[in-house]
Write a protein that holds these residues in place. Structure first.
Motif, short mmCIF file in Angstrom:
data_model
loop_
_atom_site.label_atom_id
_atom_site.label_comp_id
_atom_site.label_asym_id
_atom_site.label_seq_id
_atom_site.Cartn_x
_atom_site.Cartn_y
_atom_site.Cartn_z
N THR A 153 -16.17 -3.47 -3.71
CA THR A 153 -15.14 -4.39 -3.46
C THR A 153 -15.65 -6.11 -3.61
O THR A 153 -16.89 -6.31 -3.46
N PHE A 154 -14.81 -6.68 -4.41
CA PHE A 154 -15.19 -8.11 -4.53
C PHE A 154 -14.15 -8.93 -3.83
O PHE A 154 -12.94 -8.83 -3.83
N THR A 155 -14.74 -9.61 -2.82
CA THR A 155 -14.02 -10.58 -2.10
C THR A 155 -14.20 -12.24 -2.24
O THR A 155 -15.30 -12.40 -2.19
N PHE A 156 -13.07 -12.94 -2.51
CA PHE A 156 -13.22 -14.24 -2.86
C PHE A 156 -12.84 -15.25 -1.38
O PHE A 156 -11.83 -15.22 -1.08
N ASN A 157 -14.00 -15.64 -1.11
CA ASN A 157 -13.90 -16.49 0.48
C ASN A 157 -13.58 -17.87 0.38
O ASN A 157 -13.41 -18.40 -0.78
N GLU A 158 -13.01 -18.17 1.44
CA GLU A 158 -12.25 -19.76 1.37
C GLU A 158 -13.05 -20.62 1.11
O GLU A 158 -12.66 -21.86 0.81
N ASP A 159 -14.49 -20.44 1.43
CA ASP A 159 -15.55 -21.50 1.14
C ASP A 159 -15.88 -21.55 -0.14
O ASP A 159 -17.03 -22.27 -0.49
N GLY A 160 -15.35 -20.82 -0.85
CA GLY A 160 -16.12 -20.78 -2.57
C GLY A 160 -17.03 -19.83 -2.68
O GLY A 160 -17.29 -19.70 -3.81
N THR A 161 -17.46 -19.02 -1.61
CA THR A 161 -18.43 -18.02 -1.95
C THR A 161 -17.47 -16.65 -2.27
O THR A 161 -16.38 -16.47 -2.45
N PHE A 162 -18.40 -15.72 -2.99
CA PHE A 162 -17.76 -14.33 -3.00
C PHE A 162 -18.75 -13.33 -2.51
O PHE A 162 -19.71 -13.66 -2.44
N THR A 163 -18.21 -12.31 -1.78
CA THR A 163 -18.70 -11.32 -1.33
C THR A 163 -18.67 -9.99 -1.96
O THR A 163 -17.50 -9.57 -2.46
N HIS A 164 -19.71 -9.33 -2.54
CA HIS A 164 -19.43 -7.97 -3.15
C HIS A 164 -20.34 -6.81 -2.29
O HIS A 164 -21.30 -6.89 -1.44
N GLU A 165 -19.55 -5.84 -2.29
CA GLU A 165 -19.88 -4.74 -1.36
C GLU A 165 -19.83 -3.27 -2.45
O GLU A 165 -18.77 -3.24 -3.23
N SER A 166 -20.74 -2.51 -2.26
CA SER A 166 -20.75 -1.04 -2.84
C SER A 166 -20.99 -0.17 -2.03
O SER A 166 -21.70 -0.22 -1.01
N ASP A 167 -20.37 1.12 -2.32
CA ASP A 167 -20.68 2.57 -1.80
C ASP A 167 -20.95 3.47 -2.59
O ASP A 167 -19.93 3.92 -3.16
N LEU A 168 -22.19 4.09 -2.91
CA LEU A 168 -22.48 5.13 -3.79
C LEU A 168 -22.43 6.43 -2.92
O LEU A 168 -23.58 6.42 -1.76
N ILE A 169 -21.62 7.20 -3.11
CA ILE A 169 -21.80 8.71 -2.29
C ILE A 169 -22.85 9.50 -2.89
O ILE A 169 -22.56 9.93 -4.37
N LEU A 170 -23.93 9.77 -2.32
CA LEU A 170 -25.15 10.58 -2.95
C LEU A 170 -25.27 12.07 -2.17
O LEU A 170 -25.29 11.94 -0.93
N LYS A 171 -25.40 13.18 -2.93
CA LYS A 171 -25.87 14.47 -2.35
C LYS A 171 -27.21 14.43 -2.55
O LYS A 171 -27.75 14.70 -3.87
N LEU A 172 -28.11 14.33 -1.49
CA LEU A 172 -29.67 14.42 -1.67
C LEU A 172 -30.41 15.76 -1.75
O LEU A 172 -30.25 16.43 -0.70
N ALA A 173 -31.04 16.05 -2.70
CA ALA A 173 -31.71 17.34 -2.78
C ALA A 173 -32.99 17.30 -1.32
O ALA A 173 -33.11 18.41 -1.24
N ALA A 174 -33.44 16.26 -1.53
CA ALA A 174 -34.45 16.14 -0.54
C ALA A 174 -34.17 16.53 1.07
O ALA A 174 -34.97 17.01 1.75
N THR A 175 -32.73 16.09 1.13
CA THR A 175 -32.18 16.35 2.64
C THR A 175 -31.22 17.64 2.92
O THR A 175 -30.89 18.04 3.83
#
Length: 200
Positions: A153-175
């Motif tokens: 998600t990219f969110t354009f904030n009222e103060d002129g900044t932008f926030t980016h968030e990401s979520d990668l769903i991983l299946k881990l062999a180690a666990t």
């Protein structure tokens, strides 16, 4: 964020043009060396530059090429731990934003979002096997940390900044478990690509 005037050729991507920095990044990931899941804080630089109009037959795309690079706090003078390059494309006729990104770990993702031209939030999604918005990864990662989903998600904030968030769903062999590798940072613009000399 003040309203941007003009024709909005880049649609919802318009506010991104320029160079950005963020010093409040948080990465939640599996740490192989320690066999634990933990947080890493980081500093990040990003650049978004307009490209010529792209035409595929009747399709016309406006867009940006971009790069995002991140350094762990305390390692800013060293090699970055994250590096990605890609394109963000606006398909006005289809109300689609397309994010084509390559990570320096041998991962390529094309993610999509349905948007209106002046939206302040862009939600991207990609899934393995999807013919339009899908995921590719190298053979080692497929065995050891299979990427099963991607949202951002990219969110354009009222103060002129932008926030980016990401979520990668991983299946881990180690666990043997599925985990969410997440990232979040808020970026402020340090350079405009604009005839004005103003720094935002």
């Amino acid at each position: 964020m003040s309203e941007i005037l003009g024709p909005q050729r880049l649609g919802p991507l318009t506010p991104l043009v320029g160079d950005w920095e963020g010093n409040a990044g948080i990465d939640l990931s599996y740490h192989n060396d320690d066999d634990i899941t933990g947080q890493t804080t980081y500093f990040e630089k990003a650049s978004f530059t307009p490209i010529p109009k792209q035409e595929n037959g009747q399709q016309k795309l406006e867009g940006l090429k971009y790069s995002m690079v991140a350094w762990r706090h305390g390692e800013e003078a060293m090699i970055p731990f994250h590096d990605e390059v890609g394109f963000l494309l606006w398909d006005k006729a289809e109300n689609q934003v397309i994010r084509t990104v390559v990570f320096g770990r041998g991962i390529a993702i094309q993610a999509g979002s349905t948007c209106q031209p002046r939206d302040k939030v862009i939600h991207f999604k990609a899934d393995p096997g999807d013919p339009c918005y899908g995921i590719l990864q190298n053979k080692y990662l497929l065995r050891r940390a299979e990427l099963q989903g991607f949202t951002s998600t990219f969110t354009f904030n009222e103060d002129g900044t932008f926030t980016h968030e990401s979520d990668l769903i991983l299946k881990l062999a180690a666990t043997g478990e599925v985990m969410h590798h997440t990232d979040k940072n808020t970026m402020h613009r340090v350079k405009r690509i604009h005839p004005s000399a103003e720094i935002a």
